[in-house]
Design a protein around this motif. Sequence first.
Motif, PDB file in Angstrom:
ATOM      1  N   LYS A 122      -8.284  13.259   2.086  1.00 11.96           N
ATOM      2  CA  LYS A 122      -8.487  12.603   0.620  1.00 11.96           C
ATOM      3  C   LYS A 122      -7.214  12.677  -0.682  1.00 11.96           C
ATOM      4  CE  LYS A 122     -13.303  15.311   0.224  1.00 11.96           C
ATOM      5  NZ  LYS A 122     -13.535  16.484  -0.766  1.00 11.96           N
ATOM      6  N   PRO A 123      -7.271  11.361  -1.411  1.00 18.04           N
ATOM      7  CA  PRO A 123      -6.018  12.113  -2.274  1.00 18.04           C
ATOM      8  C   PRO A 123      -6.233  13.041  -2.941  1.00 18.04           C
ATOM      9  CG  PRO A 123      -7.478  10.087  -2.480  1.00 18.04           C
ATOM     10  CD  PRO A 123      -8.018  10.607  -1.694  1.00 18.04           C
ATOM     11  N   ILE A 170      -6.848   9.167   7.179  1.00 19.33           N
ATOM     12  CA  ILE A 170      -6.923   9.698   6.265  1.00 19.33           C
ATOM     13  C   ILE A 170      -7.676  10.897   5.723  1.00 19.33           C
ATOM     14  CG2 ILE A 170      -5.822   7.396   6.015  1.00 19.33           C
ATOM     15  CD1 ILE A 170      -8.463   6.697   3.509  1.00 19.33           C
ATOM     16  N   THR A 222      -1.973   7.156   0.565  1.00 21.98           N
ATOM     17  CA  THR A 222      -3.461   7.425   0.757  1.00 21.98           C
ATOM     18  C   THR A 222      -3.645   7.976   1.620  1.00 21.98           C
ATOM     19  OG1 THR A 222      -3.050   4.949   0.179  1.00 21.98           O
ATOM     20  CG2 THR A 222      -5.013   6.007   1.847  1.00 21.98           C
ATOM     21  N   TYR A 223      -2.714   8.866   2.632  1.00 21.90           N
ATOM     22  CA  TYR A 223      -2.952   9.946   3.526  1.00 21.90           C
ATOM     23  C   TYR A 223      -3.329  11.513   2.776  1.00 21.90           C
ATOM     24  CZ  TYR A 223      -1.708   6.777   7.296  1.00 21.90           C
ATOM     25  OH  TYR A 223      -1.027   5.694   8.099  1.00 21.90           O
ATOM     26  N   GLU A 227      -6.978  -0.856  -1.298  1.00 18.46           N
ATOM     27  CA  GLU A 227      -7.191  -1.684   0.552  1.00 18.46           C
ATOM     28  C   GLU A 227      -8.611  -1.271   0.538  1.00 18.46           C
ATOM     29  OE1 GLU A 227      -5.818   1.614   3.481  1.00 18.46           O
ATOM     30  OE2 GLU A 227      -3.890   2.063   1.963  1.00 18.46           O
ATOM     31  N   GLU A 284      -2.553   5.417  11.609  1.00 21.20           N
ATOM     32  CA  GLU A 284      -3.800   4.138  10.243  1.00 21.20           C
ATOM     33  C   GLU A 284      -5.365   4.748   9.488  1.00 21.20           C
ATOM     34  OE1 GLU A 284       0.045   1.711  10.751  1.00 21.20           O
ATOM     35  OE2 GLU A 284      -1.488   2.893  12.062  1.00 21.20           O
ATOM     36  N   ALA A 338      -2.077   8.320  -5.619  1.00 20.30           N
ATOM     37  CA  ALA A 338      -2.943   7.816  -4.242  1.00 20.30           C
ATOM     38  C   ALA A 338      -4.335   7.112  -4.453  1.00 20.30           C
ATOM     39  CB  ALA A 338      -3.079   9.094  -3.738  1.00 20.30           C
ATOM     40  N   ARG A 398       1.433   0.686   4.131  1.00 16.99           N
ATOM     41  CA  ARG A 398       1.498   1.558   3.135  1.00 16.99           C
ATOM     42  C   ARG A 398       2.881   2.109   3.528  1.00 16.99           C
ATOM     43  NH1 ARG A 398      -3.947   4.437   6.743  1.00 16.99           N
ATOM     44  NH2 ARG A 398      -5.141   3.104   5.316  1.00 16.99           N
ATOM     45  N   ALA A 446       0.775  -1.367   0.061  1.00 17.17           N
ATOM     46  CA  ALA A 446       0.378   0.015   0.026  1.00 17.17           C
ATOM     47  C   ALA A 446       1.362   1.243  -0.188  1.00 17.17           C
ATOM     48  CB  ALA A 446      -1.071  -0.083   0.975  1.00 17.17           C
ATOM     49  N   LYS A 487      -3.626   3.183  -4.964  1.00 16.09           N
ATOM     50  CA  LYS A 487      -3.716   2.478  -3.884  1.00 16.09           C
ATOM     51  C   LYS A 487      -4.336   2.512  -2.716  1.00 16.09           C
ATOM     52  CE  LYS A 487       0.066   1.089  -3.749  1.00 16.09           C
ATOM     53  NZ  LYS A 487       0.598  -0.440  -4.332  1.00 16.09           N
ATOM     54  N   TYR A 488      -4.890   3.431  -2.647  1.00 13.66           N
ATOM     55  CA  TYR A 488      -6.828   3.565  -1.061  1.00 13.66           C
ATOM     56  C   TYR A 488      -7.691   2.679  -1.922  1.00 13.66           C
ATOM     57  CZ  TYR A 488      -9.895   4.494   1.113  1.00 13.66           C
ATOM     58  OH  TYR A 488     -11.320   4.513   2.389  1.00 13.66           O
TER      59      TYR A 488
END
Length: 322
Positions: free
Chosen positions: A140-141, A138, A124-125, A153, A135, A146, A171, A120, A149-150
């Motif tokens: 918005k990408p 988070i 994503t954060y 998940e 973790e 990004a 991550r 990951a 990768k979200y």
Amino acid sequence: MNKILITGGAGFIGSNLCDYFIAKGDHITVLDNFATGFRHNIEHLFEHPNFTLIEGDIRDLETCRQACEGQDYILHQAALGSVPRSINDPITTNDVNVGGFLNMLVAARDAKVKRLVYAASSSTYGDSEALPKVEDVIGKPLSPYAITKYVNELYADVFSKTYGLECIGLRYFNVFGRRQTPNGAYAAVIPKFVIQLMNHESPVINGAGDYSRDFTYIDNVIQMNEKAMLSENAAALNTVYNTAVGDRTTLNLLVQYLKEYLSLYDPEIDKIEIIHGPQRVGDIPHSLASVDKAKQLLNYRPSHDIKAGLKESVEWYWGNLK
């Protein structure tokens, strides 16, 4: 002997995982299309009795099925990395990172693989300004990469709940170390700066150099993959973990360290001036991970901080690329 499929096994992280688990006596199968990985990263393993190479693309479901057959575990590293690459070509990034990932989940489920551990990303954060990154919180990408990768998940969570496939996401935070390529338009900052300094060229820092990152040495990443793959703690499964050190370094300080360590081999490097360019689109200002969850549930203990990792990296680059 564990049978482990490593997708993207010819890449920087994947090839280091291959070496580690081959040395432990496991059987390794690599699935790679060599789009971003390199044959020379794994060619020393071609004649090894516990090594199998499948040259193929995760965007092809049948290839994924073939690769997953008979495997105990999957370490899924195959992806198109780089925020700028995703901004320039969001379609291909999505096809590989989302479509290819879904293919791997389906193939792993059907092959009844014990567990899938996947790469990951700290991207994503997104626009979350909270530090350190935890973790469950988070934003918005900020890039197509990004988003992909979200989505990984989300898909992994659905497959664990719907089909019972054990999944753990790692991550990664700015991984660096031996074999990370300094070449190409999307080269990571550390190998790029190293090779420029070795060639007596001035590195270009995007912005003022006060942006900071939780730079994570490759050996810490290998440890996390192993612990995630083999953990027998039920509470540790079907979730995501920050894979980092829990410390942050500005780009200005990073270059200072690199000049210091490279100057041990070539004193002239210490005199090289640094150039500052425009800030890069899609970059987050600061990145710092909390690794408390990994320490608690996986017994993760980072072996290398930024300085120890940079010293080993510089030694490798000087010995292999000079």
